[in-house]
Write an enzyme that holds these catalytic residues in place. Structure first.
Site, mmCIF file in Angstrom:
data_model
loop_
_atom_site.group_PDB
_atom_site.id
_atom_site.type_symbol
_atom_site.label_atom_id
_atom_site.label_comp_id
_atom_site.label_asym_id
_atom_site.label_seq_id
_atom_site.Cartn_x
_atom_site.Cartn_y
_atom_site.Cartn_z
ATOM 1 N N LYS A 169 36.800 25.331 40.661
ATOM 2 C CA LYS A 169 36.691 26.490 39.773
ATOM 3 C C LYS A 169 38.023 27.227 39.812
ATOM 4 C CE LYS A 169 36.193 30.684 39.656
ATOM 5 N NZ LYS A 169 37.018 31.004 38.490
ATOM 6 N N GLU A 244 41.833 31.224 52.395
ATOM 7 C CA GLU A 244 43.259 31.593 52.376
ATOM 8 C C GLU A 244 43.350 32.899 51.608
ATOM 9 O OE1 GLU A 244 45.573 30.145 53.962
ATOM 10 O OE2 GLU A 244 44.523 28.330 54.548
ATOM 11 N N CYS A 278 51.035 35.700 48.197
ATOM 12 C CA CYS A 278 50.293 36.086 49.405
ATOM 13 C C CYS A 278 51.246 36.137 50.602
ATOM 14 C CB CYS A 278 49.169 35.101 49.658
ATOM 15 S SG CYS A 278 49.736 33.391 49.680
ATOM 16 N N GLU A 378 48.071 45.255 50.372
ATOM 17 C CA GLU A 378 48.778 44.205 49.618
ATOM 18 C C GLU A 378 49.002 44.723 48.193
ATOM 19 O OE1 GLU A 378 46.601 40.578 48.443
ATOM 20 O OE2 GLU A 378 48.294 39.459 49.259
HETATM 21 P P1 NAD Z 1 40.477 36.752 43.493
HETATM 22 O O1 NAD Z 1 39.962 36.899 44.862
HETATM 23 O O2 NAD Z 1 40.164 37.798 42.490
HETATM 24 O O3 NAD Z 1 39.967 35.379 42.859
HETATM 25 C C1 NAD Z 1 40.118 34.123 43.512
HETATM 26 C C2 NAD Z 1 39.136 33.128 42.910
HETATM 27 O O4 NAD Z 1 37.795 33.515 43.267
HETATM 28 C C3 NAD Z 1 39.174 33.079 41.367
HETATM 29 O O5 NAD Z 1 38.977 31.764 40.946
HETATM 30 C C4 NAD Z 1 37.991 33.953 41.000
HETATM 31 O O6 NAD Z 1 37.477 33.667 39.706
HETATM 32 C C5 NAD Z 1 36.998 33.601 42.095
HETATM 33 N N1 NAD Z 1 35.923 34.579 42.277
HETATM 34 C C6 NAD Z 1 35.900 35.877 41.889
HETATM 35 N N2 NAD Z 1 34.701 36.434 42.185
HETATM 36 C C7 NAD Z 1 33.967 35.483 42.796
HETATM 37 C C8 NAD Z 1 32.648 35.446 43.349
HETATM 38 N N3 NAD Z 1 31.848 36.502 43.317
HETATM 39 N N4 NAD Z 1 32.220 34.301 43.914
HETATM 40 C C9 NAD Z 1 33.033 33.208 43.952
HETATM 41 N N5 NAD Z 1 34.277 33.188 43.423
HETATM 42 C C10 NAD Z 1 34.747 34.298 42.863
HETATM 43 O O7 NAD Z 1 42.058 36.551 43.648
HETATM 44 P P2 NAD Z 1 43.161 36.563 42.509
HETATM 45 O O8 NAD Z 1 43.308 37.965 42.035
HETATM 46 O O9 NAD Z 1 42.883 35.476 41.519
HETATM 47 O O10 NAD Z 1 44.458 36.128 43.346
HETATM 48 C C11 NAD Z 1 45.256 37.013 44.066
HETATM 49 C C12 NAD Z 1 44.853 37.052 45.535
HETATM 50 O O11 NAD Z 1 44.908 35.749 46.089
HETATM 51 C C13 NAD Z 1 45.791 37.892 46.390
HETATM 52 O O12 NAD Z 1 45.058 38.721 47.258
HETATM 53 C C14 NAD Z 1 46.575 36.866 47.186
HETATM 54 O O13 NAD Z 1 47.074 37.323 48.413
HETATM 55 C C15 NAD Z 1 45.583 35.784 47.347
HETATM 56 N N6 NAD Z 1 46.265 34.505 47.612
HETATM 57 C C16 NAD Z 1 46.231 33.973 48.874
HETATM 58 C C17 NAD Z 1 46.902 32.790 49.154
HETATM 59 C C18 NAD Z 1 46.847 32.157 50.527
HETATM 60 O O14 NAD Z 1 47.086 30.976 50.611
HETATM 61 N N7 NAD Z 1 46.540 32.868 51.587
HETATM 62 C C19 NAD Z 1 47.617 32.148 48.146
HETATM 63 C C20 NAD Z 1 47.648 32.711 46.883
HETATM 64 C C21 NAD Z 1 46.951 33.896 46.640
#
Ligand code: NAD
Length: 472
Positions: A169, A244, A278, A378
């Site tokens: 997804k 992550e 991140c 962040e």
């Molecule tokens: P997000 O948490 O909003 O979304 C991540 C994923 O989860 C998306 O596909 C989203 O549609 C899905 N999602 C949202 N609600 C959900 C639910 N209720 N149940 C299951 N899935 C759900 O993150 P974002 O805004 O897309 O990305 C930015 C964030 O990602 C930042 O906090 C960043 O630090 C983090 N990030 C971490 C890493 C790492 O490897 N540690 C790498 C890249 C980004």
């Protein structure tokens, strides 16, 4: 305008049952460039069923067969590299170099795991017993918009190496990159149902995957807030999960560092991927008596940065991914000013002439105190917070004073000293005098930056369930 109205299930491109659509915007001017149809729970259940069916035979494949599939995935993604880069620039706003670098890394992940699998023993002898490492089962993969292909590849590759099947997804904001990946994975020719994509909203598709009794593991990259929600929801069916999550990584400049090199590198460490990383080194810790010199070097480094249309090869910072992200970053810049930090460069609003897109001014604050929001949260944009320390011990204490622990950076001319500092930092990775990635080493976070590791042998083990076979 392009229509994105396909998912990839059981080896075929199909129209989703879900009917809702969302607009895909170009972040450089906020014009609508696509309509994306959102899959729903029915679509998700169909994809899980396909993955479950495929698991029966895929879990029994040999290492050689899986290594061949990993090679094919690498070849197929590499073949579409230009399309992937174009999509990353257009729908996400990544600068050219970043788009090329991150997508090349994504393609190479399949080769790394081919190599890891080749050397990895899936059966071990422990005493007089046998331990068999078996595929966990169907894996639900969730990825964010800031690193689409890389976040997908680093989960799909070990899943395939382990003999798991997957339902991906991706972020709903990455439809164009997803389309290229779906097509290239299809081209790789794995058996039907081994890899499935369901393109939809997190609270719909994500929630269904998280609670499905037929999904054994969740591999998630995203925010700490959603990661916690996913972990809570996944617990009822006792899923395994790797998370992550976010970061607020410290970059310690020790007093013996070459400041002329270390400070521009520190600016890059914070502003990479338009500051939406991140791993961003967003807290710069410098010796108190060198602050004025640091401010001058920072100003000089930021003045050289070109913000603008990511199609321009000279641009190093493009637009933020969405208007929401733009406003969030603006609110952090305002909070830094309100809380009394000193604005070294940048500030609120768009850079001149870039008002239509989600462009922000690369911004640096000095005299940031550890309690300020810009030191703790962040920001996910090009905003750097400079804090000062008096002693090495204080630098380590400040670096560890965070709920996150994804990365840390240390600059020093003394490798032994830098290594000693690195060992005291609560972070999953510490980079000394470099911004390089080492793909076979583990990647992941301490504390609220996550659970588990990706990459190399550490990443592969997260998809395997050990079974002991004890002979009487
Ligand atoms: P997000 O948490 O909003 O979304 C991540 C994923 O989860 C998306 O596909 C989203 O549609 C899905 N999602 C949202 N609600 C959900 C639910 N209720 N149940 C299951 N899935 C759900 O993150 P974002 O805004 O897309 O990305 C930015 C964030 O990602 C930042 O906090 C960043 O630090 C983090 N990030 C971490 C890493 C790492 O490897 N540690 C790498 C890249 C980004």
């Amino acid at each position: 305008m392009r229509q994105f109205n396909q998912m990839y299930v059981n080896g075929a491109f199909v129209s989703p049952h879900g009917r809702m659509t969302i607009d895909l915007l170009n972040p450089a001017n906020n014009e609508v460039i696509g309509k994306v149809t959102m899959a729903d729970e029915v679509d998700t259940r169909q994809a899980v069923a396909a993955a479950k069916k495929a698991l029966a035979s895929f879990s029994q494949t040999t290492k050689e067969v899986r290594m061949d599939y990993l090679q094919r995935l690498h070849d197929a993604v590499s073949k579409r590299m230009d399309d992937l880069v174009r999509a990353t620039v257009l729908e996400y706003g990544a600068p050219q170099d970043r788009a090329k670098g991150s997508n090349a890394l994504a393609a190479n992940i399949f080769l790394h795991f081919k190599d890891v699998l080749k050397k990895f023993e899936l059966t071990e002898v422990v005493g007089s017993s046998q331990v068999v490492l078996e595929p966990m089962g169907v894996v639900g993969i969730f990825t964010p918009w800031n690193s689409s292909a890389g976040s997908i590849a680093i989960k799909v590759a070990p899943a395939i190496a382990a003999g798991c099947t997957v339902v991906i997804k991706p972020s709903e904001m990455s439809a164009m990159q997803t389309q290229v990946l779906m097509e290239s994975f299809h081209e790789a020719g794995l058996p039907a149902g081994v890899i499935n994509f369901v393109t939809g909203l997190g609270e719909v598709v994500g929630a269904e995957l998280t609670t499905s009794p037929d999904v054994a593991k969740i591999a998630f990259t995203g925010s700490t807030r959603i990661g916690k929600l996913v972990a809570k929801n996944a617990l009822d069916t006792m899923k395994r999960f790797t998370l992550e999550l976010g970061g607020k990584s410290a970059n310690i400049i020790l007093d013996d560092a070459d400041f002329a090199k270390a400070i521009p590198m520190a600016v890059n460490a914070c502003f990479l991927n338009n500051g939406q990383a991140c791993i961003a080194g967003s807290r710069l810790l410098v010796p108190e008596n060198r602050l004025e010199e640091v401010k001058q070097l920072v100003r000089a480094a930021v003045e050289k940065i070109k913000v603008g249309d990511p199609n321009d090869a000279d641009v190093t910072i493009g637009p933020l991914a969405s208007q929401k992200q733009y406003h969030q970053v603006q609110s952090y810049i305002r909070s830094g000013i309100d809380e009394g930090a000193e604005l070294v460069i940048g500030g609120e609003g768009h850079p001149k002439g870039l008002e239509r897109g989600n462009f922000v001014k690369p911004t640096v604050f000095a005299n940031v105190r550890a309690g300020m929001r810009i030191a703790r949260e962040e920001i996910f944009g090009p905003v750097l917070s400079i804090l000062t320390y008096k002693t090495e011990a204080e630098a380590i204490r400040l670096a560890n004073d965070s709920e996150f622990g994804l990365m840390a950076y240390v600059s020093s001319s003394n490798p032994e000293r830098a290594g000693r500092v690195a060992r005291q930092l609560q972070a999953g990775r510490v980079l000394i005098n470099t911004l390089n990635h080492d793909p076979l080493t583990p990647f992941g976070g301490y504390k609220q930056s996550g659970i588990g590791r990706e990459g190399g042998i550490y990443g592969l083990k997260e998809f395997l369930e050990p079974k002991a076979i004890i002979l009487g």
